[in-house]
Scaffold this motif. Structure first.
Motif, PDB file in Angstrom:
ATOM      1  N   MET A   1       0.837  -1.193   0.000  1.00 14.09           N
ATOM      2  CA  MET A   1       0.000   0.000   0.000  1.00 14.09           C
ATOM      3  C   MET A   1       0.872   1.243   0.000  1.00 14.09           C
ATOM      4  SD  MET A   1      -2.957  -1.129   2.737  1.00 14.09           S
ATOM      5  CE  MET A   1      -3.957   0.312   2.366  1.00 14.09           C
ATOM      6  N   THR A   2       0.291   2.337  -0.477  1.00 12.36           N
ATOM      7  CA  THR A   2       1.026   3.598  -0.511  1.00 12.36           C
ATOM      8  C   THR A   2       0.030   4.741  -0.585  1.00 12.36           C
ATOM      9  OG1 THR A   2       2.805   4.805  -1.630  1.00 12.36           O
ATOM     10  CG2 THR A   2       1.241   3.645  -3.035  1.00 12.36           C
ATOM     11  N   ALA A   3       0.481   5.933  -0.235  1.00  8.57           N
ATOM     12  CA  ALA A   3      -0.418   7.088  -0.228  1.00  8.57           C
ATOM     13  C   ALA A   3       0.404   8.358  -0.327  1.00  8.57           C
ATOM     14  CB  ALA A   3      -1.272   7.100   1.035  1.00  8.57           C
ATOM     15  N   PRO A   4      -0.192   9.429  -0.872  1.00 10.68           N
ATOM     16  CA  PRO A   4       0.483  10.724  -0.866  1.00 10.68           C
ATOM     17  C   PRO A   4       0.413  11.354   0.523  1.00 10.68           C
ATOM     18  CG  PRO A   4      -1.695  10.954  -1.822  1.00 10.68           C
ATOM     19  CD  PRO A   4      -1.497   9.483  -1.559  1.00 10.68           C
ATOM     20  N   VAL A   5       1.350  12.259   0.770  1.00 10.54           N
ATOM     21  CA  VAL A   5       1.384  12.994   2.038  1.00 10.54           C
ATOM     22  C   VAL A   5       1.352  14.483   1.722  1.00 10.54           C
ATOM     23  CG1 VAL A   5       2.713  13.474   4.132  1.00 10.54           C
ATOM     24  CG2 VAL A   5       2.718  11.162   3.148  1.00 10.54           C
ATOM     25  N   SER A   6       0.515  15.201   2.441  1.00  9.87           N
ATOM     26  CA  SER A   6       0.406  16.647   2.263  1.00  9.87           C
ATOM     27  C   SER A   6       0.676  17.329   3.595  1.00  9.87           C
ATOM     28  CB  SER A   6      -0.984  17.020   1.740  1.00  9.87           C
ATOM     29  OG  SER A   6      -1.086  18.413   1.522  1.00  9.87           O
ATOM     30  N   ILE A   7       1.722  18.138   3.641  1.00 12.83           N
ATOM     31  CA  ILE A   7       2.082  18.896   4.838  1.00 12.83           C
ATOM     32  C   ILE A   7       1.748  20.354   4.566  1.00 12.83           C
ATOM     33  CG2 ILE A   7       3.972  19.544   6.390  1.00 12.83           C
ATOM     34  CD1 ILE A   7       5.377  16.930   5.482  1.00 12.83           C
ATOM     35  N   ARG A   8       0.819  20.902   5.339  1.00 13.54           N
ATOM     36  CA  ARG A   8       0.288  22.227   5.036  1.00 13.54           C
ATOM     37  C   ARG A   8       0.447  23.174   6.230  1.00 13.54           C
ATOM     38  NH1 ARG A   8      -5.452  20.300   2.185  1.00 13.54           N
ATOM     39  NH2 ARG A   8      -4.475  19.018   0.531  1.00 13.54           N
ATOM     40  N   GLY A   9       1.349  24.116   6.082  1.00 15.00           N
ATOM     41  CA  GLY A   9       1.521  25.156   7.085  1.00 15.00           C
ATOM     42  C   GLY A   9       1.891  24.644   8.460  1.00 15.00           C
ATOM     43  N   VAL A  10       2.674  23.576   8.545  1.00 17.55           N
ATOM     44  CA  VAL A  10       3.004  22.975   9.838  1.00 17.55           C
ATOM     45  C   VAL A  10       4.046  23.828  10.572  1.00 17.55           C
ATOM     46  CG1 VAL A  10       4.147  21.034  10.957  1.00 17.55           C
ATOM     47  CG2 VAL A  10       2.347  20.622   9.286  1.00 17.55           C
ATOM     48  N   THR A  11       3.643  24.281  11.749  1.00 18.07           N
ATOM     49  CA  THR A  11       4.506  25.067  12.630  1.00 18.07           C
ATOM     50  C   THR A  11       4.613  24.348  13.959  1.00 18.07           C
ATOM     51  OG1 THR A  11       3.914  27.176  11.583  1.00 18.07           O
ATOM     52  CG2 THR A  11       4.751  27.281  13.831  1.00 18.07           C
ATOM     53  N   GLN A  12       5.806  24.355  14.534  1.00 17.20           N
ATOM     54  CA  GLN A  12       6.008  23.757  15.851  1.00 17.20           C
ATOM     55  C   GLN A  12       6.799  24.711  16.715  1.00 17.20           C
ATOM     56  OE1 GLN A  12       4.852  22.006  18.182  1.00 17.20           O
ATOM     57  NE2 GLN A  12       5.356  19.926  17.550  1.00 17.20           N
ATOM     58  N   THR A  13       6.254  25.037  17.864  1.00 17.47           N
ATOM     59  CA  THR A  13       6.943  25.902  18.818  1.00 17.47           C
ATOM     60  C   THR A  13       7.039  25.201  20.161  1.00 17.47           C
ATOM     61  OG1 THR A  13       4.884  27.001  19.479  1.00 17.47           O
ATOM     62  CG2 THR A  13       6.131  28.008  17.678  1.00 17.47           C
ATOM     63  N   TYR A  14       8.130  25.490  20.860  1.00 19.45           N
ATOM     64  CA  TYR A  14       8.320  25.038  22.232  1.00 19.45           C
ATOM     65  C   TYR A  14       8.656  26.281  23.047  1.00 19.45           C
ATOM     66  CZ  TYR A  14       8.607  20.370  20.166  1.00 19.45           C
ATOM     67  OH  TYR A  14       8.325  19.210  19.478  1.00 19.45           O
ATOM     68  N   GLY A  15       7.668  26.794  23.751  1.00 26.52           N
ATOM     69  CA  GLY A  15       7.869  28.046  24.460  1.00 26.52           C
ATOM     70  C   GLY A  15       8.078  29.177  23.468  1.00 26.52           C
TER      71      GLY A  15
END
Length: 334
Positions: free
Chosen positions: A1-15
């Motif tokens: 099996m396989t699938a596309p991946v869509s990463i949209r506007g991903v932000t990560q903050t720590y403090g």
């Protein structure tokens, strides 16, 4: 099996610290993507978000068009291979590979058959009854890969899985990893800080720096046509020659202003771009080529690294006229 991946506007903050800055990336189904960058660039954080081990401060991840926001790691169509492999020491290789199927409630005979099938794919079916401590590092890596693929994930996530191997074995496993990905057709997202590894296996390299994507392109484009000075300098050695209105420390070279980037193998004894004579300050034989440090007579403080053919006779003190090809002119970044 396989699938596309869509990463949209991903932000990560720590403090107060922002680790990822509004990352956008589209990954095609069956594509082998490598996230590449220095330590602290955010590549592992992004991988953890894909696997559900971290929740982004903002943005969305879609796999096969389905938003993963509220889906736990165990329920995602992903599996992860870590650098330490995390094999169960008390289990046989067959049972290690079939463990994920056991957790899904698959019957004994079916999961045993699947375990043997996946071990056969990685060339270890004859060792199915052995324990992990009886294997080499490369063999344990193969078992971890077989276990991850046994549950038929849509996306396989790999967190520097070859980092613990020696150079020769790592190169062998790079070839095997790519061959297996082509065979199963699963979408692979692989994290590494090793530029050669990225170029050996990736359909597309995503170069990251300080939580941002600097360039996402096939290896050839990233190496020969870097998007900026960071990519040029991170993807192997590069000579940087400042240029202002067509003038450089070596004289007029080409129109424009910025920084001329030349790979060491793009400088030699012939080519369309004359750099003038230079003195050899040091030279070492690297098997496939001779790596030399050169001091241009017109600008002795501007040291150039040059790769000469392995049969060339190069010695410190020699004065050699240099030429170049395939220059890349990049704007100076603020």
């Amino acid at each position: 099996m396989t699938a596309p991946v869509s990463i949209r506007g991903v932000t990560q903050t720590y403090g107060a610290q922002t680790v990822l800055h509004a990352i956008d990336l589209e990954i095609a189904a069956g594509e082998f993507i490598v996230l590449l960058g220095p330590s602290g660039c955010g590549k592992t954080t992004l991988l953890n978000i894909l696997g559900g081990f971290a929740t982004p401060t903002a943005g969305h991840v879609l796999i096969g068009g389905r938003d993963m926001g509220c889906i736990a790691p165990k329920d995602r169509p992903t599996t992860t291979v870590f650098q330490d492999y995390a094999l169960f020491p008390h289990m046989s290789l067959r049972d290690n590979v079939a463990f994920g199927l056991r957790m899904k409630g698959i019957g004994t005979s079916m999961r045993h058959a699947r375990g043997l099938e996946m071990l056969d794919m990685v060339g270890l079916s004859a060792m199915a009854a052995r324990r992990p401590h009886e294997l080499s590092g490369g063999q344990r890596q193969r078992v971890a890969l077989a276990r991850a693929l046994a549950v038929a994930p849509d996306v396989l996530l790999l967190d520097e899985p070859l980092g613990a191997l020696d150079l020769k074995l790592r190169r062998q496993m790079q070839d095997e990893l790519k061959a297996i990905q082509r065979r199963v057709g699963t979408t692979f997202v692989h994290v590494t800080h090793d530029q050669e590894e990225a170029m050996a296996i990736a359909d597309r390299i995503v170069v990251m720096n300080k939580g941002r994507i600097e360039q996402a392109a096939p290896a050839r484009a990233v190496y020969l046509s870097p998007a900026n000075l960071f990519v040029a300098g991170f993807m192997g050695e590069v000579n940087k020659i400042p240029l202002a209105d067509g003038q450089s420390p070596l004289g007029p070279l080409m129109p424009g202003s910025g920084t001329i980037c030349l790979r060491p193998e793009a400088i030699g004894l012939d080519g369309p771009l004359p750099l003038g004579p230079a003195r050899v300050t040091d030279a070492a034989f690297f098997g496939t080529h001779i790596r030399a440090h050169m001091a241009p007579l017109a600008a002795p403080d501007l040291s150039l690294i040059v790769h000469f053919p392995q049969g060339a006779t190069i010695a410190p003190g020699d004065e050699i006229p240099l030429f170049a090809r395939n220059p890349v002119l990049l704007e100076v970044e603020p």
